[in-house]
Design a protein around this motif. Structure first.
Motif, short mmCIF file in Angstrom:
data_model
loop_
_atom_site.label_atom_id
_atom_site.label_comp_id
_atom_site.label_asym_id
_atom_site.label_seq_id
_atom_site.Cartn_x
_atom_site.Cartn_y
_atom_site.Cartn_z
N CYS A 52 10.68 15.27 -0.92
CA CYS A 52 9.49 15.66 -0.03
C CYS A 52 10.05 16.62 0.86
CB CYS A 52 8.85 14.39 0.81
SG CYS A 52 10.01 13.25 1.45
N PRO A 53 9.04 17.40 1.70
CA PRO A 53 9.49 18.59 2.52
C PRO A 53 10.35 18.08 3.87
CG PRO A 53 7.17 18.75 1.92
CD PRO A 53 7.96 17.46 1.65
N ILE A 54 11.31 18.67 4.04
CA ILE A 54 12.26 18.24 5.47
C ILE A 54 11.32 18.39 6.47
CG2 ILE A 54 13.05 20.63 5.69
CD1 ILE A 54 15.80 19.55 6.17
N GLY A 55 11.62 17.30 7.42
CA GLY A 55 10.79 17.36 8.59
C GLY A 55 9.68 16.46 8.40
N SER A 56 9.33 15.84 7.16
CA SER A 56 8.49 14.90 6.86
C SER A 56 9.00 13.46 6.96
CB SER A 56 7.79 15.20 5.61
OG SER A 56 7.22 16.31 5.50
N HIS A 57 8.38 12.56 6.76
CA HIS A 57 8.51 11.12 6.90
C HIS A 57 7.78 10.53 5.43
CE1 HIS A 57 10.42 11.34 10.53
NE2 HIS A 57 9.35 11.93 11.04
N TYR A 58 8.41 9.47 4.89
CA TYR A 58 7.76 8.87 3.68
C TYR A 58 8.05 7.32 3.70
CZ TYR A 58 12.16 8.71 1.46
OH TYR A 58 13.72 8.23 0.98
N GLN A 59 7.06 6.91 3.09
CA GLN A 59 7.16 5.17 2.53
C GLN A 59 7.10 5.20 1.23
OE1 GLN A 59 5.17 2.12 4.86
NE2 GLN A 59 4.20 1.47 2.74
N VAL A 60 7.75 4.41 0.48
CA VAL A 60 7.64 4.24 -1.09
C VAL A 60 7.29 2.58 -1.17
CG1 VAL A 60 8.91 4.09 -3.09
CG2 VAL A 60 9.33 5.84 -1.70
N THR A 61 6.21 2.22 -2.00
CA THR A 61 5.74 1.05 -2.14
C THR A 61 6.10 0.99 -3.74
OG1 THR A 61 4.29 0.77 -0.33
CG2 THR A 61 4.00 -0.59 -2.20
N VAL A 62 6.69 -0.20 -4.16
CA VAL A 62 6.71 -0.43 -5.71
C VAL A 62 6.35 -1.92 -6.10
CG1 VAL A 62 8.22 -0.84 -7.50
CG2 VAL A 62 8.85 0.93 -5.93
N ASP A 63 5.29 -1.86 -7.08
CA ASP A 63 4.91 -3.39 -7.56
C ASP A 63 5.38 -3.31 -8.97
OD1 ASP A 63 3.12 -3.86 -5.35
OD2 ASP A 63 1.69 -2.24 -5.89
N VAL A 64 5.82 -4.31 -9.33
CA VAL A 64 6.37 -4.75 -10.71
C VAL A 64 5.75 -6.12 -11.14
CG1 VAL A 64 8.49 -5.45 -12.20
CG2 VAL A 64 8.61 -3.85 -10.07
N VAL A 65 5.26 -6.12 -12.52
CA VAL A 65 4.75 -7.10 -13.11
C VAL A 65 5.42 -7.11 -14.53
CG1 VAL A 65 2.80 -5.77 -14.37
CG2 VAL A 65 2.69 -8.14 -13.99
N GLN A 66 5.79 -8.64 -14.71
CA GLN A 66 6.69 -9.09 -16.04
C GLN A 66 5.97 -10.07 -16.93
OE1 GLN A 66 10.60 -10.07 -15.80
NE2 GLN A 66 11.22 -8.88 -17.28
N THR A 67 5.91 -9.89 -18.19
CA THR A 67 5.48 -10.93 -18.91
C THR A 67 6.59 -12.01 -19.21
OG1 THR A 67 3.63 -9.93 -19.99
CG2 THR A 67 4.60 -11.97 -20.91
N ILE A 68 6.64 -13.26 -18.71
CA ILE A 68 7.61 -14.23 -18.92
C ILE A 68 7.69 -14.90 -20.20
CG2 ILE A 68 8.86 -16.18 -17.80
CD1 ILE A 68 8.94 -13.55 -16.07
N ASN A 69 6.42 -15.26 -20.55
CA ASN A 69 6.22 -15.81 -21.91
C ASN A 69 4.79 -15.55 -22.24
OD1 ASN A 69 4.57 -18.14 -20.95
ND2 ASN A 69 6.11 -19.18 -19.96
N PRO A 70 4.40 -15.77 -23.49
CA PRO A 70 2.86 -15.37 -23.73
C PRO A 70 1.93 -15.85 -22.74
CG PRO A 70 4.16 -16.22 -25.65
CD PRO A 70 5.11 -16.62 -24.44
N ASN A 71 2.25 -17.09 -22.05
CA ASN A 71 0.90 -17.33 -21.04
C ASN A 71 1.32 -17.21 -19.56
OD1 ASN A 71 -0.43 -18.61 -23.40
ND2 ASN A 71 0.88 -20.17 -23.42
N THR A 72 2.46 -16.68 -19.31
CA THR A 72 3.02 -16.63 -17.78
C THR A 72 3.24 -14.78 -17.61
OG1 THR A 72 3.45 -18.84 -17.98
CG2 THR A 72 4.15 -17.37 -16.01
N THR A 73 2.97 -14.54 -16.45
CA THR A 73 3.28 -13.24 -15.82
C THR A 73 3.81 -13.54 -14.59
OG1 THR A 73 1.23 -12.52 -14.98
CG2 THR A 73 1.93 -11.77 -17.18
N THR A 74 4.77 -12.82 -14.14
CA THR A 74 5.25 -12.93 -12.66
C THR A 74 5.13 -11.50 -12.11
OG1 THR A 74 6.84 -13.60 -11.22
CG2 THR A 74 7.61 -12.44 -12.96
N HIS A 75 4.92 -11.38 -10.87
CA HIS A 75 4.85 -9.90 -10.29
C HIS A 75 5.64 -10.02 -8.76
CE1 HIS A 75 1.58 -12.41 -8.56
NE2 HIS A 75 1.57 -11.16 -7.41
#
Length: 148
Positions: A64-87
């Motif tokens: 990003c351009p110098i002189g600016s400020h930023y925020q980064v957000t990350v969401d993660v989802v993963q399948t743990i087994n055929p019936n379960t996901t975690t995020h």
């Protein structure tokens, strides 16, 4: 009606012209979702598990351009087994833009079952603000959680 070679040639030329304009336009639309002017976000393919899967640390390349400020957000989802996901989600805020690409480590805490080694999906959002503008960019990709 009999088609001549000249008619077929003209038709092929017309089709080629249409495709020449359509393909770059489609590529430009895809690029806009990851970069805008001097700002860009890209998630690195490999993430590192922490605390027996209670969290994963996702590296995000931010420009990003110098002189600016930023925020980064990350969401993660993963399948743990055929019936379960975690995020989970995590963010890093109030960072100064350096004007070059920075590697930002975003800790993402699991909101249920722990993350495990293997494939997951991450979605990132970059919000850049300055006195003269505001930009918000999104991207997503498969990542691979590995033991740290």
């Amino acid at each position: 009606m009999k088609l001549r070679k000249s008619h077929l040639g003209a038709g092929a030329l017309s089709l080629g012209a249409v495709l020449a304009f359509a393909v770059p336009a489609g590529a430009a639309v895809n690029l806009q979702s990851e970069s805008s002017g001097n700002s860009a976000i890209k998630i690195v393919k490999q993430a590192k598990l922490k605390a027996q899967g209670a969290a994963t640390v996702v590296t995000v390349n931010v420009t990003c351009p110098i002189g600016s400020h930023y925020q980064v957000t990350v969401d993660v989802v993963q399948t743990i087994n055929p019936n379960t996901t975690t995020h989970g989600s995590g963010y890093v805020s109030n960072q100064d833009c350096s004007g070059v690409t920075d590697k930002v480590k975003v800790p993402v805490t699991a909101g249920g079952a722990p993350f495990k080694p293997g494939v997951a999906y991450a979605v990132g959002r970059l919000d850049v603000s300055s006195p003269w503008s505001y930009t918000s960019l999104n991207t997503g990709r498969e990542i691979v959680n590995v033991e740290s």
